[in-house]
Motif scaffolding. Structure first.
Motif, PDB file in Angstrom:
ATOM      1  N   ASN A   1       0.773  -1.292  -0.135  1.00  9.84           N
ATOM      2  CA  ASN A   1      -0.110  -0.019   0.090  1.00  9.84           C
ATOM      3  C   ASN A   1       0.905   1.166  -0.113  1.00  9.84           C
ATOM      4  N   ALA A   2       1.850   1.115   0.727  1.00  8.65           N
ATOM      5  CA  ALA A   2       2.937   2.294   0.847  1.00  8.65           C
ATOM      6  C   ALA A   2       3.370   2.617  -0.557  1.00  8.65           C
ATOM      7  N   ILE A   3       3.816   1.581  -1.292  1.00 10.71           N
ATOM      8  CA  ILE A   3       4.275   1.852  -2.723  1.00 10.71           C
ATOM      9  C   ILE A   3       3.094   2.358  -3.658  1.00 10.71           C
ATOM     10  N   LEU A   4       2.174   2.009  -3.259  1.00  2.41           N
ATOM     11  CA  LEU A   4       0.763   2.354  -4.096  1.00  2.41           C
ATOM     12  C   LEU A   4       0.427   3.939  -3.774  1.00  2.41           C
ATOM     13  N   GLU A   5       0.259   4.084  -2.537  1.00  2.10           N
ATOM     14  CA  GLU A   5      -0.352   5.257  -1.815  1.00  2.10           C
ATOM     15  C   GLU A   5       0.592   6.231  -1.048  1.00  2.10           C
ATOM     16  N   GLY A   6       1.813   5.485  -0.731  1.00  2.00           N
ATOM     17  CA  GLY A   6       2.856   6.392   0.111  1.00  2.00           C
ATOM     18  C   GLY A   6       2.638   5.850   1.669  1.00  2.00           C
ATOM     19  N   GLY A   7       3.714   6.111   2.355  1.00  2.43           N
ATOM     20  CA  GLY A   7       3.539   5.993   3.885  1.00  2.43           C
ATOM     21  C   GLY A   7       4.924   6.157   4.139  1.00  2.43           C
ATOM     22  N   ALA A   8       5.026   5.743   5.785  1.00  3.39           N
ATOM     23  CA  ALA A   8       6.460   6.029   6.438  1.00  3.39           C
ATOM     24  C   ALA A   8       6.668   5.097   7.470  1.00  3.39           C
ATOM     25  N   ASP A   9       7.696   4.397   7.588  1.00  7.71           N
ATOM     26  CA  ASP A   9       8.027   3.545   8.395  1.00  7.71           C
ATOM     27  C   ASP A   9       9.023   4.083   9.213  1.00  7.71           C
ATOM     28  N   GLU A  10       9.841   3.343   9.980  1.00  6.33           N
ATOM     29  CA  GLU A  10      10.654   3.764  11.180  1.00  6.33           C
ATOM     30  C   GLU A  10      11.976   4.319  10.393  1.00  6.33           C
ATOM     31  N   GLU A  11      12.440   3.779   9.327  1.00  7.19           N
ATOM     32  CA  GLU A  11      13.504   4.248   8.509  1.00  7.19           C
ATOM     33  C   GLU A  11      13.202   5.200   7.418  1.00  7.19           C
ATOM     34  N   ASP A  12      12.143   4.992   6.461  1.00  5.63           N
ATOM     35  CA  ASP A  12      12.234   5.936   5.209  1.00  5.63           C
ATOM     36  C   ASP A  12      10.756   6.273   5.078  1.00  5.63           C
ATOM     37  N   THR A  13      10.664   7.172   4.427  1.00  8.91           N
ATOM     38  CA  THR A  13       9.541   7.770   3.815  1.00  8.91           C
ATOM     39  C   THR A  13       9.273   7.228   2.480  1.00  8.91           C
ATOM     40  N   ILE A  14       8.202   6.730   2.196  1.00 14.65           N
ATOM     41  CA  ILE A  14       7.978   5.909   0.880  1.00 14.65           C
ATOM     42  C   ILE A  14       6.945   6.688   0.307  1.00 14.65           C
ATOM     43  N   TYR A  15       7.411   7.300  -1.115  1.00 17.01           N
ATOM     44  CA  TYR A  15       6.323   8.064  -1.735  1.00 17.01           C
ATOM     45  C   TYR A  15       5.655   7.140  -2.692  1.00 17.01           C
ATOM     46  N   PRO A  16       4.433   7.508  -3.164  1.00 13.23           N
ATOM     47  CA  PRO A  16       3.582   6.708  -4.027  1.00 13.23           C
ATOM     48  C   PRO A  16       4.269   6.601  -5.527  1.00 13.23           C
ATOM     49  N   SER A  17       4.301   5.477  -5.979  1.00 14.86           N
ATOM     50  CA  SER A  17       4.698   5.320  -7.258  1.00 14.86           C
ATOM     51  C   SER A  17       4.016   5.834  -8.505  1.00 14.86           C
ATOM     52  N   GLU A  18       4.500   6.538  -9.379  1.00 18.62           N
ATOM     53  CA  GLU A  18       3.695   7.127 -10.564  1.00 18.62           C
ATOM     54  C   GLU A  18       3.792   6.416 -11.832  1.00 18.62           C
ATOM     55  N   ASP A  19       4.446   5.272 -11.677  1.00 18.20           N
ATOM     56  CA  ASP A  19       5.052   4.492 -12.967  1.00 18.20           C
ATOM     57  C   ASP A  19       3.855   3.446 -13.008  1.00 18.20           C
ATOM     58  N   GLU A  20       3.004   3.441 -14.154  1.00 17.35           N
ATOM     59  CA  GLU A  20       1.938   2.525 -14.334  1.00 17.35           C
ATOM     60  C   GLU A  20       2.241   1.136 -14.331  1.00 17.35           C
ATOM     61  N   GLU A  21       3.365   0.808 -14.883  1.00 20.21           N
ATOM     62  CA  GLU A  21       3.785  -0.644 -14.790  1.00 20.21           C
ATOM     63  C   GLU A  21       4.096  -1.185 -13.487  1.00 20.21           C
ATOM     64  N   VAL A  22       4.868  -0.220 -12.428  1.00 20.72           N
ATOM     65  CA  VAL A  22       5.173  -0.587 -11.127  1.00 20.72           C
ATOM     66  C   VAL A  22       3.593  -0.598 -10.406  1.00 20.72           C
ATOM     67  N   ARG A  23       3.022   0.437 -10.459  1.00 27.23           N
ATOM     68  CA  ARG A  23       1.579   0.265  -9.933  1.00 27.23           C
ATOM     69  C   ARG A  23       0.902  -1.044 -10.053  1.00 27.23           C
ATOM     70  N   ARG A  24       0.978  -1.347 -11.496  1.00 31.16           N
ATOM     71  CA  ARG A  24       0.204  -2.601 -11.743  1.00 31.16           C
ATOM     72  C   ARG A  24       0.967  -3.784 -11.181  1.00 31.16           C
ATOM     73  N   ILE A  25       2.175  -3.846 -11.482  1.00 31.01           N
ATOM     74  CA  ILE A  25       2.704  -5.256 -10.779  1.00 31.01           C
ATOM     75  C   ILE A  25       2.650  -5.332  -9.196  1.00 31.01           C
ATOM     76  N   ILE A  26       2.672  -4.142  -8.615  1.00 31.38           N
ATOM     77  CA  ILE A  26       2.490  -3.927  -7.022  1.00 31.38           C
ATOM     78  C   ILE A  26       1.018  -4.371  -6.568  1.00 31.38           C
ATOM     79  N   ALA A  27       0.163  -3.839  -7.647  1.00 29.63           N
ATOM     80  CA  ALA A  27      -1.223  -4.125  -7.382  1.00 29.63           C
ATOM     81  C   ALA A  27      -1.396  -5.813  -7.231  1.00 29.63           C
ATOM     82  N   GLN A  28      -0.782  -6.452  -8.216  1.00 18.53           N
ATOM     83  CA  GLN A  28      -0.847  -7.925  -8.300  1.00 18.53           C
ATOM     84  C   GLN A  28      -0.374  -8.442  -7.013  1.00 18.53           C
ATOM     85  N   VAL A  29       0.900  -7.923  -6.564  1.00 18.84           N
ATOM     86  CA  VAL A  29       1.641  -8.490  -5.427  1.00 18.84           C
ATOM     87  C   VAL A  29       0.742  -8.235  -4.219  1.00 18.84           C
TER      88      VAL A  29
END
Length: 611
Positions: free
Chosen positions: A91-119
């Motif tokens: 969800n962080a890869i798709l929507e963004g989020g932050a854990d204890e170490e990094d801030t994860i920005y949502p990916s804007e690449d459609e191919e990445v979003r598609r395969i992450i949605a499958q994952v």
């Protein structure tokens, strides 16, 4: 426009171009920096998130295996927690989020979003399979049942999708890193191009400015060389209002002032040459007049010496006449005794009287000649006084001329100092002018020294002329006294001649009337006594004439000494005039190295072409 303004504009232009190019390069570097930041803040945390997603799912799978294997310490909640973490990273890869170490920005690449949605979907399937297997484990089902197979298949499908997602994200990051490198190279190339362009612009701008400065400076340098070679008619036609224009105006003013100065020096030198020529002519005339005076003085001295000898002869004759008169007195005494003897004595007396009369006449002629010569000497002395007075006036004129020369020398020295200052202001280009100004100053100092020596010589000449004037006045007065005495002596000799003539007549009568000798003897004796008395007066007059002649001769000898002094003074004047003429020639020689007019420059060029 002034050179400093041109340089400022050039520097500002170069700075502006460099700043624009630098800003452009920095913008390009900013793009690379942003890409690098994007790589570090988006792609790296995203890659770490997919790795953590796989790691947490794998950890949940292992815990499930351990739990199914009988490890009672492992709980299903732990498996769910790991699987939920994996879902959170998806969800962080798709929507963004932050854990204890990094801030994860949502990916804007459609191919990445598609395969992450499958994952993500497969993670939900994996979680469902895990729940089903946990239920089977709770029912004590054997390993290898359908739930186990579905759990393993779900995990394998997840692993395949996660690996593909991981490879895709890694490839995207590698591609982005490659693009970042290419962008960095392009930015570096663009920055280097801009820098090279800025250097080329700066070089061409500097060359343009250098040409705009060096060409006028080269022209000014050529003008300075031409002026240093002696052509003072050169002028700069540079009219641009900048530092070189000001230097050109100052050069033109300096050459004009130097041309005027040297022109004035040339004019004054010509005037000084004329005055020196007149002075030399006056000195020659004075020398000739002095020599003429000396010749007249020598002639007069010789004549006086001759006159003195004649006076001595006259004195001797008068003394002889006195002795004869004494003899006559004796014969008159003896006349009574012997008529014959008296007749003989009378004849001798008549002969003596005739001789005395002749000598007296000769003496009278000499005295008259002496009187005429005395008058001539007075006239010549008056002429000499006029010449001497003219020499005095010429001496005064020479002193005035010498003062003019001294003034010109002082002004020339001052002008040479000003020329040296102007040459010093001109720097290296004015060194030739400085040498010329120094030579002019030395000539001016030499002229001042010569003028000073000439002034002292002229003062000595004036003093000597005054002494000559005084001595000539005294001589003229002495000549007047001699003339008066000569006139008086002439009167005495005339009376003496008349007396001798009367005596001769009386002697003749005595000879004719010897018979009356006795009666007339007393009368003759009385006449003899009177003759003795008159003869004494004549002797005294002759002696006085001798003394006057001696005094007059001494005066003429003193005048000869004064003549020598005047001649020496005139020779010193000639030497001073010659020194002044040489000095003027030296100044003219220096001035001949300069061309003050266009005609002189043209004449110099024609001479050079003919050579």
């Amino acid at each position: 426009m002034y050179i400093r303004h041109k340089l400022s504009i050039g520097l500002i232009s170069i700075t502006a171009i460099t700043a624009i190019m630098g800003i452009t390069g920095l913008m390009r570097l900013g793009e690379g920096t942003r890409a690098g930041i994007l790589l570090g803040t988006h792609y790296a945390p995203r890659t770490a998130a997919i790795l953590k997603l796989s790691l947490n799912a794998t950890e949940g799978h292992l815990l499930m295996e351990e739990m199914v294997a009988g490890d009672e310490s492992v709980k299903m909640a732990d498996v769910r927690d790991y699987i939920d973490r994996s879902i959170w990273y998806a969800n962080a890869i798709l929507e963004g989020g932050a854990d204890e170490e990094d801030t994860i920005y949502p990916s804007e690449d459609e191919e990445v979003r598609r395969i992450i949605a499958q994952v993500k979907s497969q993670l939900y399937s994996f979680k469902t399979a895990a729940e089903a297997r946990n239920n089977q484990y709770l029912r004590k089902s054997f390993v290898g049942s359908a739930a186990d197979e579905e759990f393993d298949e779900a995990y394998d499908s997840f692993r395949d999708l996660a690996d593909n997602a991981e490879r895709l994200i890694h490839d995207k990051m590698v591609e982005q890193n490659k693009n970042l490198g290419q962008l960095g190279l392009r930015s570096l190339f663009i920055l280097a191009s801009y820098l090279l362009l800025a250097i080329i612009v700066a070089i061409f701008t500097g060359i343009g400015l250098a040409r705009r400065i060096s060409r006028p400076l080269s022209g000014m340098l050529q003008l300075f060389k031409t002026g240093a070679s002696g052509n003072l008619t050169v002028r700069s036609d540079y009219t641009i209002k900048d530092e070189i224009g000001e230097m050109a105006n100052e050069f033109n003013d300096f050459m004009t002032r130097l041309q005027d100065i040297l022109g004035n020096i040339d004019t004054k030198s010509t005037e000084l040459s004329i005055v020196t020529t007149q002075l030399a002519q006056g000195a020659d005339n004075a020398q000739n007049a002095s020599q003429s005076i000396g010749s007249e003085v020598d002639d007069s001295a010789q004549r006086l010496e001759s006159q003195a000898a004649q006076v001595d002869e006259t004195a001797t004759a008068v003394e002889q006449m006195a002795r004869n008169i004494e003899s006559l007195d004796a014969m008159v005494e003896d006349q009574v005794a012997s008529i014959t003897e008296s007749s003989a004595s009378m004849e001798e007396m008549i002969a003596s009287v005739s001789m005395i009369a002749g000598r007296s006449e000769t003496a009278l002629v000499e005295i008259r000649s002496f009187l005429e010569k005395t008058h001539s000497a007075q006239e010549k002395m008056s002429t000499s006084l006029e010449h001497i007075n003219r020499m005095s006036r010429l001496s005064a004129h020479l002193e005035e001329t010498n003062e003019v020369v001294s003034t010109i020398a002082s002004q020339t020295n001052l002008l040479a100092m000003n020329a040296a200052i102007e040459a010093a202001h001109a720097g290296e280009a004015g060194r030739g002018f400085s040498v010329v100004a120094d030579e002019i100053r030395k000539l001016a100092e030499s002229a001042a020294d010569q003028s000073k020596e000439s002034g002292e010589s002229l003062k000595q000449i004036a003093s000597s002329i005054e002494q000559v004037v005084e001595a000539s006045g005294e001589t003229n007065e002495a000549l007047g006294e001699i003339a008066d005495f000569a006139a008086s002596t002439s009167s005495v000799f005339e009376e003496f001649s008349h007396a001798l003539e009367e005596q001769k007549t009386s002697g003749t009568s005595v000879l004719d009337e010897l018979r009356r000798m006795r009666e007339l003897s007393q009368s003759v004796r009385n006449g003899s006594i009177e003759m003795s008395s008159g003869n004494s007066q004549v002797i005294e007059a002759v002696q006085s004439l001798r003394n006057s002649t001696t005094t007059f001769l001494d005066s003429f000898r003193n005048l000869e000494v004064q003549k020598n002094t005047v001649l020496d003074t005139v020779e010193r004047i000639n030497a001073a005039v010659e020194g002044t003429a040489n000095m003027v020639d030296g100044v003219n020689t220096v001035l001949s190295d300069f061309q003050l007019t266009e005609e002189e420059v043209l004449e110099e060029d024609l001479v050079a072409l003919s050579e």
